[in-house]
Design an enzyme around this catalytic site. Structure first.
Site, short mmCIF file in Angstrom:
data_model
loop_
_atom_site.label_atom_id
_atom_site.label_comp_id
_atom_site.label_asym_id
_atom_site.label_seq_id
_atom_site.Cartn_x
_atom_site.Cartn_y
_atom_site.Cartn_z
CB SER A 576 -15.25 -14.10 -58.44
OG SER A 576 -14.93 -12.83 -57.92
CE1 TYR A 589 -10.12 -15.41 -57.66
CE2 TYR A 589 -10.96 -13.17 -57.91
CZ TYR A 589 -11.10 -14.45 -57.42
OH TYR A 589 -12.20 -14.78 -56.68
#
Length: 699
Positions: A576, A589
């Site tokens: 990501s 995250y």
């Protein structure tokens, strides 16, 4: 054959009400599909059917007799109307004047296109003369195991007479071609009461005046052969049982361990894909006393050995003392001996104009007490090769049970395997796709990115195993993807990547289903958003478990399998933008995604000496098709950015430098590039697919 239908007696499936309104070509199609739907009648891609039909000639407007016959290639069970060649019968008859004898037989194939009716583009097969010259309206040529068993007996002619009491004629072995067509014509004309002919070592011809009578004659003859063999076969078959089979779980475990090792040894020139079969018929053969001598005789029917090679490789393994290390140690010498034997066969039998020797590795591998492996350049071919060898086992079972099985003479086998017409067919095959023969494992396979990646890889020729924790979504993904590349090339397994045992099961499935793994796409993911003070240990651990530990477990297992194969490999982590750019309110995250990226770099260091490349794709805001964005993450990110949940996609599009939405297909394209040989000199890299984010520029 595990299909319950295959265990029932063969009976006519003809339905008069269905057939009532059909034209003659439609009746031919109906008959063909019925015959091809039962593998006891003919194997996949094997056999052919024909009908001689009166049709209006588009040139003259007059009626012409036209031969409709299954064209080159194709399968009777799935053939459509465009799978049939159409040829003028008067022109086929005129070809007799061009025939110059056996030594010029192959040139007759070149004349067949000149006989084409109505510009039909479907190429006529080598078997066309075999149908054309039998003076019956409807002709079937099938390869039922029961009839081939009779055809492959030492006393085949006498048995044919005994079993069928004059209803079937008999012809000695001859390679299919023009001359055999003339011999079929002569025999069927000289004995008009015949219902068909057994071809020694090959198969069955039957005929009738109508499509229905032809079909029912074919079915009745095959049923008669089956029943006679069942009533007369000597017990025990194959000399009786010599070894006990391993338990089903032990057979699967050994096959899964062996297949990547074996695949690596035979894929140095061309990637191979594998198939495992431990059905009852296979186990009976591989556990038998006569396994080695019967296997050495080779197959008889041309349809069999064209797909299996003339002989299999019997693996050195004693199920009473299951020593995998000893088995593995025997492979190099065993394979070398097989290749040397095949090369010697080629040298003994080659003609002055024979094509160059082909891949000398075995296709069929028989493992005592375990089962059969088959390897080929694609999964469907590997599976079908295995099915054909099961046909060969059934033939040997029947022939040796009532007489003495006889394999095809070596020179005859060679002349078919290296037939110039077969070689020309091989040369016309399309160029392999960029990922042909590769096996991809995609985690998080039921999600939008996972499915897009799988679709891209399937379109490029790879086989794909999808794994996900959501079994229902996974099944839907499988159904969708099977439409892209067929059921042979896509498989699924429910798996929790945070479980070491589950991950090992996923890799075992990749080995059992396809033979190993070449491409890993670690894509399983979650997302969470919470201010630091509200980030619970549960939230933190869940991100670490799935996005770090899960990626570690899968990559470690895949790394071990790639190392065993010695074929290199590629891993792509779908991380990501958040792995490079910190985001407020998403510490768990972002930290996990950063760990993913660093894990990939570490594996790249260790993988490089083995040819294993490891790279990262960093998406951002892939909302379409995402199950993550359908959950709380969408609301959480909307709240963090002080916008409405319905405005989230537009917000991220406007936030990007290029003002574009990032789609699953965009990520799939990047993953494909890094997985393919196009990126063969890239490892340890990060490729951002985020429509532009200056903070995520790598440096």
């Amino acid at each position: 054959m595990n299909d319950p239908k295959q265990q029932e007696p063969i009976t006519s499936q003809w339905n008069d009400s269905v057939a009532a309104s059909m034209s003659e070509p439609e009746l031919l199609l109906y008959r063909s599909n019925l015959l091809g739907s039962d593998l006891r009648i003919t194997n996949f891609g094997g056999g052919n059917t024909s009908a001689k039909v009166s049709m209006t000639d588009p040139l003259t407007g007059q009626q012409a007799e036209v031969l409709w016959v299954k064209g080159s290639g194709g399968d009777l069970g799935s053939i459509k109307m465009d799978g049939f060649s159409t040829l003028y019968m008067d022109k086929l008859q005129a070809l007799k004047g061009r025939y110059r004898g056996l030594e010029h037989e192959d040139e007759m194939v070149g004349y067949l296109p000149h006989c084409t009716f109505n510009l039909n583009p479907r190429a006529a097969s080598i078997d066309t003369p075999l149908h054309a010259y039998i003076n019956r309206k409807h002709v079937d040529h099938m390869h039922p195991d029961s009839c081939i068993a009779i055809a492959a007996c030492k006393n085949s002619k006498e048995l044919t007479q005994k079993i069928f009491e004059g209803e079937l004629g008999w012809l000695p072995w001859q390679r299919p071609g023009y001359d055999l067509g003339l011999k079929l014509e002569a025999l069927s004309a000289s004995q008009p009461s015949l219902k068909g002919i057994i071809l020694e070592g090959h198969g069955l011809f039957t005929w009738g005046d109508t499509a229905k009578s032809c079909y029912e004659t074919t079915v009745a003859i095959i049923k008669r052969a089956e029943e006679w063999l069942a009533a007369n076969i000597r017990q025990p078959v194959f000399g009786g049982q010599a070894v006990q089979p391993l338990a089903p779980e032990a057979r699967a475990a050994l096959a899964a361990k062996l297949m990547p090792l074996l695949r690596g040894k035979i894929s140095q020139q061309e990637y191979k894909l594998g198939h495992f079969d431990d059905s009852a018929a296979v186990l009976e053969f591989v556990c038998a006393r006569d396994l080695a001598p019967l296997a050495a005789l080779g197959t008889s029917c041309p349809d069999h050995f064209l797909r299996t090679k003339i002989r299999p490789y019997v693996v050195a393994f004693d199920p009473a003392k299951p020593d995998f290390d000893a088995l593995a140690a025997s492979l190099d010498a065993g394979l070398e001996a097989y290749r040397a034997d095949y090369a010697a066969y080629y040298e003994r039998c080659k003609r002055s104009n024979s094509p160059a020797i082909r891949d000398a590795n075995p296709i069929i591998y028989l493992i005592p007490g375990v089962g059969m492996l088959s390897f080929a350049k694609d999964k469907a071919t590997a599976r079908i090769a295995g099915e054909f060898y099961v046909n060969a086992i059934n033939v040997m079972r029947g022939a040796n049970g009532v007489d003495q099985y006889v394999g095809l003479p070596e020179q005859e086998a060679f002349d078919i395997e290296y037939w110039l017409l077969e070689e020309a067919k091989l040369q016309r095959m399309p160029k392999p796709k960029s990922l042909a023969g590769r096996i991809a494992l995609v985690t998080g396979g039921a999600g939008g990115i996972g499915q897009a990646v799988a679709r891209q890889m399937l379109q490029e020729g790879a086989c794909v195993l999808l794994t996900d924790i959501d079994g229902e979504a996974l099944e839907e993904a499988k159904k969708s993807l099977a439409k892209v590349a067929g059921k042979d090339n896509v498989a699924t397994i429910v798996g929790n990547i945070t479980s070491e045992q589950a991950v090992e099961g996923v890799l075992e499935e990749a080995a059992l289903r396809f033979g190993g793994v070449d491409l890993l796409v670690s894509n399983a993911g979650i997302a969470s958003s919470a201010p630091l003070e509200e980030t619970t240990l549960e939230i933190w651990n869940r991100n670490q478990d799935i996005l770090v530990t899960g990626y570690f477990l899968v990559s470690r297992a895949a790394f071990r399998m790639m190392k065993t194969q010695k074929l290199g490999g590629s891993m792509v982590f779908v991380a990501s933008k958040n792995g490079l750019v910190a985001s407020s309110g998403a510490s768990a995250y972002c930290t996990a995604k950063a760990a993913e990226i660093h894990l990939a770099r570490c594996i790249a260091l260790e993988g490089a000496p083995l040819g294993i490349r490891v790279n990262v794709v960093n998406p951002d805001a892939v909302i379409k098709g995402s199950r993550i964005w359908d959950g709380k993450w969408k609301e959480e990110r909307a709240a963090s950015n002080k916008i409405g949940a319905d405005d989230i996609e537009e917000f991220y599009r406007q936030r990007s430098m290029l003002k574009l939405s990032v789609l699953p297909e965009d990520i799939a394209e990047a993953v494909y590039f890094l997985s393919s040989d196009k990126a063969g000199k890239s490892t340890g890299n990060v490729l951002n697919v985020d429509a532009g984010n200056a903070g995520a520029f790598t440096r």
